[in-house]
Design a protein around this motif. Structure first.
Motif, mmCIF file in Angstrom:
data_model
loop_
_atom_site.group_PDB
_atom_site.id
_atom_site.type_symbol
_atom_site.label_atom_id
_atom_site.label_comp_id
_atom_site.label_asym_id
_atom_site.label_seq_id
_atom_site.Cartn_x
_atom_site.Cartn_y
_atom_site.Cartn_z
ATOM 1 N N GLU A 125 0.820 -1.271 -0.119
ATOM 2 C CA GLU A 125 0.094 -0.067 -0.062
ATOM 3 C C GLU A 125 0.548 1.209 0.088
ATOM 4 O O GLU A 125 1.867 1.368 0.413
ATOM 5 N N LEU A 126 0.486 2.308 -0.461
ATOM 6 C CA LEU A 126 0.967 3.606 -0.611
ATOM 7 C C LEU A 126 0.914 4.349 0.694
ATOM 8 O O LEU A 126 -0.228 4.164 1.357
ATOM 9 N N VAL A 127 2.065 4.617 1.375
ATOM 10 C CA VAL A 127 1.902 5.336 2.706
ATOM 11 C C VAL A 127 2.049 6.738 2.660
ATOM 12 O O VAL A 127 2.112 7.417 3.681
ATOM 13 N N ALA A 128 2.301 7.444 1.712
ATOM 14 C CA ALA A 128 2.510 8.921 1.288
ATOM 15 C C ALA A 128 1.195 9.713 1.954
ATOM 16 O O ALA A 128 1.217 10.771 2.288
ATOM 17 N N ALA A 129 0.096 8.800 1.765
ATOM 18 C CA ALA A 129 -1.302 9.673 1.984
ATOM 19 C C ALA A 129 -1.403 9.845 3.718
ATOM 20 O O ALA A 129 -2.178 10.190 3.961
ATOM 21 N N VAL A 130 -0.461 9.043 4.417
ATOM 22 C CA VAL A 130 -0.724 8.997 5.931
ATOM 23 C C VAL A 130 0.048 10.436 6.426
ATOM 24 O O VAL A 130 1.001 10.516 6.861
ATOM 25 N N LYS A 131 -0.746 11.394 6.040
ATOM 26 C CA LYS A 131 -0.133 12.780 6.330
ATOM 27 C C LYS A 131 -0.297 13.241 7.933
ATOM 28 O O LYS A 131 0.310 14.224 8.360
ATOM 29 N N ASP A 132 -0.891 12.743 8.914
ATOM 30 C CA ASP A 132 -0.780 13.019 10.302
ATOM 31 C C ASP A 132 0.210 12.670 10.916
ATOM 32 O O ASP A 132 0.951 13.093 11.803
ATOM 33 N N ARG A 133 1.064 11.340 10.400
ATOM 34 C CA ARG A 133 2.379 10.927 11.056
ATOM 35 C C ARG A 133 3.547 10.660 10.370
ATOM 36 O O ARG A 133 4.632 10.826 10.822
ATOM 37 N N PHE A 134 3.326 10.644 8.882
ATOM 38 C CA PHE A 134 4.272 10.442 7.715
ATOM 39 C C PHE A 134 4.372 11.574 7.019
ATOM 40 O O PHE A 134 3.462 12.002 6.503
ATOM 41 N N THR A 135 5.839 11.911 6.810
ATOM 42 C CA THR A 135 5.851 12.937 5.785
ATOM 43 C C THR A 135 6.835 12.641 4.888
ATOM 44 O O THR A 135 7.950 11.924 5.319
ATOM 45 N N ILE A 136 7.024 13.331 3.579
ATOM 46 C CA ILE A 136 7.964 12.719 2.595
ATOM 47 C C ILE A 136 8.622 14.200 2.371
ATOM 48 O O ILE A 136 7.995 14.988 2.016
ATOM 49 N N SER A 137 9.986 14.197 2.201
ATOM 50 C CA SER A 137 10.817 15.008 1.900
ATOM 51 C C SER A 137 11.972 14.514 0.703
ATOM 52 O O SER A 137 12.094 13.455 0.678
ATOM 53 N N ARG A 138 12.223 15.470 -0.112
ATOM 54 C CA ARG A 138 13.171 15.121 -1.150
ATOM 55 C C ARG A 138 14.255 16.176 -1.328
ATOM 56 O O ARG A 138 14.359 17.321 -1.263
ATOM 57 N N ASP A 139 15.786 15.460 -1.559
ATOM 58 C CA ASP A 139 16.651 16.022 -2.139
ATOM 59 C C ASP A 139 16.990 15.681 -3.191
ATOM 60 O O ASP A 139 17.541 14.775 -3.473
ATOM 61 N N ASN A 140 16.764 16.860 -4.059
ATOM 62 C CA ASN A 140 16.979 16.458 -5.550
ATOM 63 C C ASN A 140 18.445 16.468 -5.895
ATOM 64 O O ASN A 140 18.784 15.682 -6.789
ATOM 65 N N ALA A 141 19.275 17.348 -5.164
ATOM 66 C CA ALA A 141 20.776 17.073 -5.568
ATOM 67 C C ALA A 141 21.257 15.769 -5.202
ATOM 68 O O ALA A 141 22.319 15.310 -5.886
ATOM 69 N N LYS A 142 20.856 15.108 -4.498
ATOM 70 C CA LYS A 142 21.205 13.698 -3.828
ATOM 71 C C LYS A 142 20.188 12.640 -4.658
ATOM 72 O O LYS A 142 20.749 11.483 -4.324
ATOM 73 N N ASN A 143 19.212 12.859 -5.267
ATOM 74 C CA ASN A 143 18.518 11.882 -5.800
ATOM 75 C C ASN A 143 17.954 11.181 -4.690
ATOM 76 O O ASN A 143 17.865 9.853 -4.735
ATOM 77 N N THR A 144 17.378 11.784 -3.576
ATOM 78 C CA THR A 144 17.185 11.058 -2.432
ATOM 79 C C THR A 144 15.861 11.491 -1.703
ATOM 80 O O THR A 144 15.302 12.490 -2.123
ATOM 81 N N VAL A 145 14.903 10.439 -1.669
ATOM 82 C CA VAL A 145 13.664 10.863 -0.961
ATOM 83 C C VAL A 145 13.549 10.116 0.345
ATOM 84 O O VAL A 145 14.003 9.043 0.573
ATOM 85 N N TYR A 146 13.090 10.844 1.552
ATOM 86 C CA TYR A 146 12.933 10.503 2.787
ATOM 87 C C TYR A 146 11.279 10.343 3.500
ATOM 88 O O TYR A 146 10.477 10.819 2.775
#
Length: 109
Positions: free
Chosen positions: A46-67
């Motif tokens: 299942e996709l977890v990006a929609a769990v907005k109350d506890r989970f957050t996604i961030s991205r570092d484009n320079a490092k091609n990395t998502v957290y």
């Protein structure tokens, strides 16, 4: 060759926090989508990006990395967490889908 590598999983107590990382490597031209999924034993992925109350996604484009920052973790969050990306390499005209191998997150007292 493009690879996605997840890291940051482990054992955490209920209410604790973890930050997962997904790093893309290879001759990357463009990354159009980077998302997080999870799959617990016996359950669908299942996709977890929609769990907005506890989970957050961030991205570092320079490092091609998502957290994936996971707070207030619950035992129900125990699963293998996977990174997914839609990537066009520097050698191709069109993008392709890539999956990481997953990182285990276990939430238990």
């Amino acid at each position: 060759q493009v690879q996605l590598v997840e890291s940051g999983g482990g054992l955490v107590q209920p209410g604790g926090s973890l930050r997962l990382s997904c790093a893309a490597s290879g001759r990357i031209g463009n990354i159009y989508v980077m998302n997080w999924y999870r799959q617990a034993p016996g359950k669908q992925r299942e996709l977890v990006a929609a769990v907005k109350d506890r989970f957050t996604i961030s991205r570092d484009n320079a490092k091609n990395t998502v957290y994936l920052q996971m707070n207030s973790l619950k035992p129900e969050d125990t699963a293998v967490y996977y990174c997914h990306a839609n990537i066009r390499t520097a050698l191709e005209w069109t993008a392709r889908d890539y999956w990481g191998q997953g990182t285990q997150v276990t939430v238990s007292s």
